[in-house]
Design a protein around this motif. Structure first.
Motif, PDB file in Angstrom:
ATOM      1  N   VAL A 174       1.064  -0.952   0.470  1.00  0.00           N
ATOM      2  CA  VAL A 174       0.546  -0.457  -0.036  1.00  0.00           C
ATOM      3  C   VAL A 174       0.987   1.093  -0.474  1.00  0.00           C
ATOM      4  O   VAL A 174       1.852   1.357   0.498  1.00  0.00           O
ATOM      5  N   LYS A 175       0.038   2.416  -0.577  1.00  0.00           N
ATOM      6  CA  LYS A 175       1.610   3.529  -0.740  1.00  0.00           C
ATOM      7  C   LYS A 175       1.336   4.301   0.645  1.00  0.00           C
ATOM      8  O   LYS A 175       2.396   5.047   0.961  1.00  0.00           O
ATOM      9  N   ASP A 176       0.520   3.879   1.394  1.00  0.00           N
ATOM     10  CA  ASP A 176       0.766   4.673   2.515  1.00  0.00           C
ATOM     11  C   ASP A 176       1.797   3.805   3.772  1.00  0.00           C
ATOM     12  O   ASP A 176       1.717   3.690   5.167  1.00  0.00           O
ATOM     13  N   TRP A 177       2.651   2.834   3.040  1.00  0.00           N
ATOM     14  CA  TRP A 177       3.025   1.955   4.281  1.00  0.00           C
ATOM     15  C   TRP A 177       3.854   3.044   5.255  1.00  0.00           C
ATOM     16  O   TRP A 177       4.411   3.416   5.339  1.00  0.00           O
ATOM     17  N   THR A 178       4.005   2.331   6.621  1.00  0.00           N
ATOM     18  CA  THR A 178       5.194   2.461   6.710  1.00  0.00           C
ATOM     19  C   THR A 178       6.689   2.003   7.239  1.00  0.00           C
ATOM     20  O   THR A 178       7.024   1.388   6.491  1.00  0.00           O
ATOM     21  N   HIS A 179       7.420   2.206   7.739  1.00  0.00           N
ATOM     22  CA  HIS A 179       8.762   2.126   7.929  1.00  0.00           C
ATOM     23  C   HIS A 179       8.861   0.994   8.536  1.00  0.00           C
ATOM     24  O   HIS A 179       9.982  -0.270   7.961  1.00  0.00           O
ATOM     25  N   TRP A 312       7.723   3.585  -5.651  1.00  0.00           N
ATOM     26  CA  TRP A 312       6.472   4.274  -3.850  1.00  0.00           C
ATOM     27  C   TRP A 312       7.153   5.539  -3.578  1.00  0.00           C
ATOM     28  O   TRP A 312       8.359   4.971  -3.897  1.00  0.00           O
ATOM     29  N   PRO A 313       6.176   5.624  -2.595  1.00  0.00           N
ATOM     30  CA  PRO A 313       6.545   6.511  -2.442  1.00  0.00           C
ATOM     31  C   PRO A 313       7.308   6.526  -1.098  1.00  0.00           C
ATOM     32  O   PRO A 313       7.242   4.550  -0.790  1.00  0.00           O
ATOM     33  N   TYR A 314       8.234   7.189   0.030  1.00  0.00           N
ATOM     34  CA  TYR A 314       9.844   6.026   0.423  1.00  0.00           C
ATOM     35  C   TYR A 314       8.216   6.006   2.508  1.00  0.00           C
ATOM     36  O   TYR A 314       7.450   7.240   2.215  1.00  0.00           O
TER      37      TYR A 314
END
Length: 480
Positions: A174-179, A312-314
């Motif tokens: 998912v693009k709002d994935w976490t670290h 993908w976003p960081y």
């Protein structure tokens, strides 16, 4: 008073240009300038031609005798300056280096009087200013994010695991994935099969040799911090956010002796497995890669070969996504005889609104020509540092075709730029970190000591980073 003087200078210069265009009876002031950077000389010349169309009284020569890129280019600038041959406008990989060498002109007055600079993002505008002097202007920001081999994810059959990581309906992160999700996905998707390399999957390639977690994670978990915990005055390596990120970095870098989770491998495996010696995201062996947008040519080549790759976003922190970006700079020569005109040229080639519209005209022409020839157009790999009307919409069209990039572009106003090319003393700090012979607190020593030693190393790194940086800042650009 300084700003009033700058406004007067620019107004008088504008009157001169008006005379050049036929207004009034003033004498036209013909100017000759030189320009140098390490970019594509053909594209540079096209940009310069457009500049000379707008300012027909200014002739610009593209200097190609200053060779190399990065630090080599900057070193050659110093040599040219010693011979009195410094270009009027030039790129540099490290602003403090050229300031200390006396190569740069203070353009603070011109910047402050320029209406375009009011639209430059605040965190970008604050850089390359030393004791009130602005010795460089930002040119572009490059995006830092995650290259993803979408085919590897589709073929893996990886599914969401509650409490560990989430995948979308297509099997992608998912693009709002976490670290932490990024780390757990890297572990889960790795297949370190060096006996049957057709099955080999490296979890992720690192950022120039090691994960970059401690530079990026803290600024997404605390709004107090910018890149690498720099808060405008000091580093904060003893903070919980930095220590947690560095522990995660050391842990993943040594995970199970690093059997394929990152691009650091046991020596024998490296020597006996040619596949590991490749740029693993490009050769198809990596699922993910922490990378900068200047490598978008890799995505283009992959797509030409039928490999589906996205950007993908960081991964985000508790405060959300503050996209990490990498800045480049250009400076105006301290030897120039024409500072106002040189500033116009530097602005055109870097952050300025008119220059960006001209640049986009050229990129759009190139895209149309490539499509007409049945070729994949080159993706835009560098991005504006300002919120100019209409510019970002055109930018988005030039990266259309890179899956995932829109998530970062939608949040670009929240970007946090890096420190590498502008913060005085920062380069010296990283030389200290890399010194394995004379420094018992080096990165190599921390790798060996392991994650439980991070807090002790944080104390030493914090002391050294702040000592070196604050000492350099205190002296750089200081009025005599």
């Amino acid at each position: 008073m300084k700003k009033l003087f700058a406004l007067l200078v620019i107004s008088l210069f504008a009157l001169t240009l008006a005379a050049c265009n036929g207004g009034g009876g003033n004498t036209v002031k013909y100017i000759e300038l030189t320009y140098a950077d390490w970019g594509d000389p053909v594209f540079n010349q096209r940009m310069i031609d457009k500049f000379m169309e707008k300012y027909p009284n200014i002739t610009v020569t593209l200097r190609q005798d200053i060779t190399g890129s990065g630090a080599t280019f900057t070193g050659n600038l110093v040599t040219a300056a010693q011979a009195g041959l410094l270009p009027d406008v030039f790129a540099t990989d490290n602003v403090p280096t050229v300031v200390r060498a006396g190569l740069t002109l203070d353009v603070a007055d011109l910047w402050d009087a320029d209406s375009d600079t009011t639209m430059v993002y605040e965190d970008v505008a604050k850089t390359a200013v030393y004791n009130g002097h602005r010795y460089a202007v930002p040119s572009f920001q490059f995006l830092k994010g995650i290259f993803i081999n979408l085919d590897i994810f589709e073929e893996s059959g990886l599914q969401s695991v509650t409490g560990k990581y989430r995948l979308d309906a297509d099997g992608y992160p998912v693009k709002d994935w976490t670290h932490s999700e990024f780390v757990e996905i890297a572990k889960a998707i790795t297949n370190y099969d060096i006996q049957n390399v057709e099955n080999l999957v490296i979890g992720f390639d690192t950022w120039y040799g090691s994960p970059d977690f401690q530079q990026v994670w803290p600024m997404m978990n605390s709004t107090r911090f910018g890149y690498d915990t720099w808060d405008g005055e000091k580093f904060n390596y003893t903070s919980t956010e930095w220590i947690d990120a560095m522990r995660a970095k050391v842990e993943i870098d040594n995970y199970e002796l690093n059997l394929g989770v990152t691009s650091r491998y046991p020596t024998a495996d490296w020597e006996n497995t040619p596949a590991l010696q490749t740029y693993v995201i490009q050769s198809g062996y990596a699922a993910m890669d922490i990378e900068g947008s200047w490598q978008f040519w890799v995505i283009q080549e992959a797509q030409d070969q039928g490999i589906n790759m996205g950007f993908w976003p960081y991964p985000s922190g508790s405060e959300g996504l503050f996209p990490p970006t990498i800045l480049d700079y250009q400076a105006i020569s301290s030897q120039t005889a024409h500072p106002e005109e040189a500033y116009l040229l530097a602005k055109w080639m870097t952050f300025g609104q008119d220059g960006w519209n001209a640049r986009l005209d050229l990129y759009e022409d190139d895209k149309a020509a490539a499509e007409a020839a049945g070729q994949t157009p080159k993706y835009l790999d560098r991005f504006p540092v300002a919120a100019y009307p209409g510019v970002w919409e055109r930018v988005a069209d030039l990266v259309d075709g890179i899956p995932g990039i829109e998530y970062t572009l939608d949040r670009i106003e929240n970007a946090r730029p890096d420190l590498d090319k502008w913060l005085a003393g920062y380069k010296d700090f990283w030389a200290w970190v890399s010194d394995t012979e004379n420094n018992p607190w080096s990165w190599t020593a921390l790798q060996t000591a392991g994650p439980n030693s991070v807090a002790a190393f944080a104390e030493q790194w914090n002391l050294k980073a702040n000592e070196l940086v604050q000492q350099e800042i205190a002296n750089l650009g200081k009025d005599e």
